[in-house]
Design an enzyme around this catalytic site. Structure first.
Site, PDB file in Angstrom:
ATOM      1  N   LEU A  42       4.787  26.695  10.657  1.00  0.00           N
ATOM      2  CA  LEU A  42       4.466  27.164  12.019  1.00  0.00           C
ATOM      3  C   LEU A  42       4.713  26.061  13.054  1.00  0.00           C
ATOM      4  CD1 LEU A  42       1.036  28.954  11.338  1.00  0.00           C
ATOM      5  CD2 LEU A  42       3.285  30.021  11.593  1.00  0.00           C
TER       6      LEU A  42
ATOM      7  N   GLU B 223      -2.925  22.178  -2.532  1.00  0.00           N
ATOM      8  CA  GLU B 223      -2.456  20.816  -2.712  1.00  0.00           C
ATOM      9  C   GLU B 223      -2.282  20.598  -4.219  1.00  0.00           C
ATOM     10  OE1 GLU B 223      -1.760  18.276  -0.297  1.00  0.00           O
ATOM     11  OE2 GLU B 223      -1.683  20.164   0.752  1.00  0.00           O
TER      12      GLU B 223
ATOM     13  N   GLY C  20       2.667  27.679   1.500  1.00  0.00           N
ATOM     14  CA  GLY C  20       3.637  28.314   0.612  1.00  0.00           C
ATOM     15  C   GLY C  20       4.917  27.509   0.568  1.00  0.00           C
TER      16      GLY C  20
ATOM     17  N   LYS D 154       0.966  14.331   4.610  1.00  0.00           N
ATOM     18  CA  LYS D 154       0.055  14.053   5.736  1.00  0.00           C
ATOM     19  C   LYS D 154      -0.588  12.683   5.634  1.00  0.00           C
ATOM     20  CE  LYS D 154      -1.599  18.702   4.937  1.00  0.00           C
ATOM     21  NZ  LYS D 154      -1.088  18.833   3.573  1.00  0.00           N
TER      22      LYS D 154
ATOM     23  N   GLU E 291       6.386  18.115  11.426  1.00  0.00           N
ATOM     24  CA  GLU E 291       5.903  19.459  11.789  1.00  0.00           C
ATOM     25  C   GLU E 291       5.121  20.121  10.662  1.00  0.00           C
ATOM     26  OE1 GLU E 291       4.609  21.940  13.653  1.00  0.00           O
ATOM     27  OE2 GLU E 291       6.269  21.613  15.027  1.00  0.00           O
TER      28      GLU E 291
ATOM     29  N   LYS F  45      -5.503  17.375   8.759  1.00  0.00           N
ATOM     30  CA  LYS F  45      -4.767  18.129   9.789  1.00  0.00           C
ATOM     31  C   LYS F  45      -5.447  17.983  11.146  1.00  0.00           C
ATOM     32  CE  LYS F  45      -2.999  21.444   6.464  1.00  0.00           C
ATOM     33  NZ  LYS F  45      -3.235  22.713   5.786  1.00  0.00           N
TER      34      LYS F  45
HETATM   35  N1  LIG Z   1       2.409  23.509  -0.727  1.00  0.00           N
HETATM   36  C1  LIG Z   1       2.267  23.742   0.595  1.00  0.00           C
HETATM   37  O1  LIG Z   1       2.098  24.894   1.063  1.00  0.00           O
HETATM   38  C2  LIG Z   1       2.316  22.574   1.549  1.00  0.00           C
HETATM   39  C3  LIG Z   1       2.217  22.832   2.935  1.00  0.00           C
HETATM   40  C4  LIG Z   1       2.310  21.757   3.839  1.00  0.00           C
HETATM   41  C5  LIG Z   1       2.490  20.468   3.340  1.00  0.00           C
HETATM   42  N2  LIG Z   1       2.560  20.249   1.994  1.00  0.00           N
HETATM   43  C6  LIG Z   1       2.721  18.859   1.542  1.00  0.00           C
HETATM   44  O2  LIG Z   1       3.952  18.711   0.840  1.00  0.00           O
HETATM   45  C7  LIG Z   1       3.851  17.604  -0.057  1.00  0.00           C
HETATM   46  C8  LIG Z   1       4.396  18.010  -1.422  1.00  0.00           C
HETATM   47  O3  LIG Z   1       3.556  19.029  -1.961  1.00  0.00           O
HETATM   48  P1  LIG Z   1       3.977  19.777  -3.310  1.00  0.00           P
HETATM   49  O4  LIG Z   1       3.088  20.959  -3.391  1.00  0.00           O
HETATM   50  O5  LIG Z   1       5.469  19.953  -3.362  1.00  0.00           O
HETATM   51  O6  LIG Z   1       3.553  18.684  -4.429  1.00  0.00           O
HETATM   52  P2  LIG Z   1       4.053  18.610  -5.943  1.00  0.00           P
HETATM   53  O7  LIG Z   1       4.571  19.922  -6.412  1.00  0.00           O
HETATM   54  O8  LIG Z   1       2.954  17.950  -6.713  1.00  0.00           O
HETATM   55  O9  LIG Z   1       5.300  17.604  -5.890  1.00  0.00           O
HETATM   56  C9  LIG Z   1       5.129  16.266  -5.533  1.00  0.00           C
HETATM   57  C10 LIG Z   1       6.445  15.554  -5.783  1.00  0.00           C
HETATM   58  O10 LIG Z   1       6.302  14.223  -5.289  1.00  0.00           O
HETATM   59  C11 LIG Z   1       6.763  13.316  -6.273  1.00  0.00           C
HETATM   60  N3  LIG Z   1       6.090  12.036  -6.083  1.00  0.00           N
HETATM   61  C12 LIG Z   1       4.765  11.777  -6.061  1.00  0.00           C
HETATM   62  N4  LIG Z   1       4.554  10.460  -5.811  1.00  0.00           N
HETATM   63  C13 LIG Z   1       5.791   9.902  -5.658  1.00  0.00           C
HETATM   64  C14 LIG Z   1       6.252   8.587  -5.372  1.00  0.00           C
HETATM   65  N5  LIG Z   1       5.402   7.587  -5.183  1.00  0.00           N
HETATM   66  N6  LIG Z   1       7.593   8.368  -5.272  1.00  0.00           N
HETATM   67  C15 LIG Z   1       8.479   9.397  -5.456  1.00  0.00           C
HETATM   68  N7  LIG Z   1       8.098  10.669  -5.723  1.00  0.00           N
HETATM   69  C16 LIG Z   1       6.769  10.905  -5.828  1.00  0.00           C
HETATM   70  C17 LIG Z   1       6.454  13.981  -7.606  1.00  0.00           C
HETATM   71  O11 LIG Z   1       7.253  13.369  -8.588  1.00  0.00           O
HETATM   72  P3  LIG Z   1       7.429  13.959 -10.096  1.00  0.00           P
HETATM   73  O12 LIG Z   1       8.500  15.014  -9.955  1.00  0.00           O
HETATM   74  O13 LIG Z   1       7.858  12.787 -10.870  1.00  0.00           O
HETATM   75  O14 LIG Z   1       6.099  14.514 -10.470  1.00  0.00           O
HETATM   76  C18 LIG Z   1       6.820  15.427  -7.266  1.00  0.00           C
HETATM   77  O15 LIG Z   1       8.215  15.626  -7.410  1.00  0.00           O
HETATM   78  C19 LIG Z   1       2.362  17.213  -0.092  1.00  0.00           C
HETATM   79  O16 LIG Z   1       2.172  16.068   0.685  1.00  0.00           O
HETATM   80  C20 LIG Z   1       1.657  18.418   0.539  1.00  0.00           C
HETATM   81  O17 LIG Z   1       0.479  18.050   1.219  1.00  0.00           O
HETATM   82  C21 LIG Z   1       2.507  21.267   1.093  1.00  0.00           C
END
Ligand SMILES: NC(=O)c1ccc[n+]([C@@H]2O[C@H](COP(=O)([O-])OP(=O)(O)OC[C@H]3O[C@@H](n4cnc5c(N)ncnc54)[C@H](OP(=O)(O)O)[C@@H]3O)[C@@H](O)[C@H]2O)c1
Length: 359
Positions: free
Chosen positions: A152, A206, A333, A118, A145, A221
């Site tokens: 959703l 997060e 999730g 975001k 989205e 959001k």
């Molecule tokens: N979890 C949810 O329900 C949800 C819902 C909607 C949106 N989101 C969004 O989805 C995104 C990911 O969330 P997540 O829960 O998957 O986070 P996460 O588990 O912390 O994973 C983040 C990933 O991004 C990588 N990363 C961070 N900075 C980077 C950079 N500069 N260049 C390349 N890779 C980078 C990290 O690398 P490493 O592998 O090296 O650590 C890791 O693989 C976030 O923006 C979050 O707001 C999540």
């Protein structure tokens, strides 16, 4: 022959990894049914990357990761732009700051962009406008989205309302799956610290849960929805009252270890609300401005009835004036979020495949 579409994915964490799994599992059906071959060419985290211009064998990708030779993702984008001739999508599944220039650069280099992140859309208004302008100028899709309501159909619904000439009067609801999970757990008299740990283990929060608890994630959001609705809102204009006070000192681990200290205060607030036959929910509103805060709502209303990590978005518009258009369901999730990003990838892929075939 199937139309090949190359994917560069940044982020291989909670959301990024199931996304790769979902695409791998469905790729045969997509080739057969849609005539599209989704071909991962690069998967990168902060330190490691796997890059195969001819396509990554998806059952093997974690074993193929190697240290990034360059720290710059821009170099990777430039390299893929040189090596891969067919249509390309950049998927941002990171939580990284400072991605605006990278998204803009990717579009200028021919990539469509699908972002779960975001932050590029919820910073200064000028950044949001720059991404919009670049998408138009480069004639590339820029889809996000997942940034509101996870899987959703929130952004798509809002865009359809706006583009079809409806007038948005207000959008109100519970925009955070994580905070709703906490509220619903507190309804059942569970200790705050225990529910927070569970929310984290389930991949709802997060990467730093203080982003949720400070209200910052909901503020982002609300800003994205306001901007999609055509309002020129800057982040500092969001009237935000946090779910609870969270300091920024110390790392995530020490913050979680100290969360028990807040259990008593939350239990008391929830008991008091229950005594008034109400429930507490973290409610966000977008109308002429944006705001969010913890509020008492009727226990039997659409917000009071939410369970687990559910969200609700009520759109009151000129056409939906008597009764709002409501989008509701799981709002956080890994699997549902990954599915939302997969949907965006398919929207781009279908449009691109039609162009490639001259349809
Ligand atoms: N979890 C949810 O329900 C949800 C819902 C909607 C949106 N989101 C969004 O989805 C995104 C990911 O969330 P997540 O829960 O998957 O986070 P996460 O588990 O912390 O994973 C983040 C990933 O991004 C990588 N990363 C961070 N900075 C980077 C950079 N500069 N260049 C390349 N890779 C980078 C990290 O690398 P490493 O592998 O090296 O650590 C890791 O693989 C976030 O923006 C979050 O707001 C999540």
């Amino acid at each position: 022959m199937a139309v090949p579409i190359a994917i560069l994915q940044l982020g291989k964490g909670t959301v990024g990894t199931p996304l790769i799994g979902q695409i791998a599992a469905q790729s045969g059906v997509i080739r057969e049914r849609l005539g599209i071959e989704l071909r991962y060419v690069a998967i990168a985290g902060r330190i490691e990357v796997v890059y195969r211009p001819a396509g990554i064998e998806l059952s093997e990708w974690p074993r193929q990761l190697e240290a990034r030779k360059t720290t710059s993702v821009v170099d990777l984008i430039d390299q893929i732009a040189r090596d891969v001739a067919h249509p390309k999508i950049l998927v941002d599944a990171t939580d990284a700051e400072g991605m605006v220039a990278l998204h803009a650069r990717a579009m200028a280099s021919g990539f469509h962009v699908v972002t779960c992140n975001k932050k590029p859309l919820a910073g200064p208004l000028a950044d949001f406008q720059r991404l919009r302008a670049q998408s138009r100028a480069a004639r590339r899709h820029y889809l996000h989205e997942v940034t509101v309501g996870a899987g959703l159909p929130v952004i798509g619904t809002l865009r359809d309302l706006v583009d079809s000439g409806d007038q948005i009067i207000s959008i109100e609801g519970c925009f955070s799956g994580t905070l709703n999970f906490l509220c619903a757990g507190l309804d059942r008299e569970r200790p705050f610290s225990e529910i927070l740990t569970e929310a984290r283990d389930r991949g709802y929060t997060e990467p730093d849960p203080r982003e949720d608890l400070s209200g910052q994630d909901v503020a982002r959001k609300a800003l994205i929805l306001a901007r999609e609705a055509g309002l020129a809102v800057e982040p500092q204009a969001v009237a935000l009252s946090p779910f609870c006070e969270v300091g920024r000192d110390g790392d995530v681990g020490s913050f979680l270890a100290a969360a028990e200290e807040m259990d008593g205060g939350f239990a008391r607030r929830w008991r008091e609300a229950a005594g008034r036959k109400a429930r507490l929910r973290y409610v966000a509103t977008v109308d002429q401005g944006c705001g969010a805060g913890l509020r008492e709502v009727p226990a039997d209303g659409p917000m009071g009835c939410l369970r687990g990590a559910e969200n609700v978005f009520s759109f009151s518009t000129a056409r939906y004036a008597d009764s709002p258009l409501v989008v509701s369901g799981p709002g956080a999730g890994p699997e549902v979020t990954a599915a939302g990003a997969f949907g965006d990838i398919l929207r781009v892929a279908r449009a691109v495949a039609c162009e490639e075939r001259g349809e």
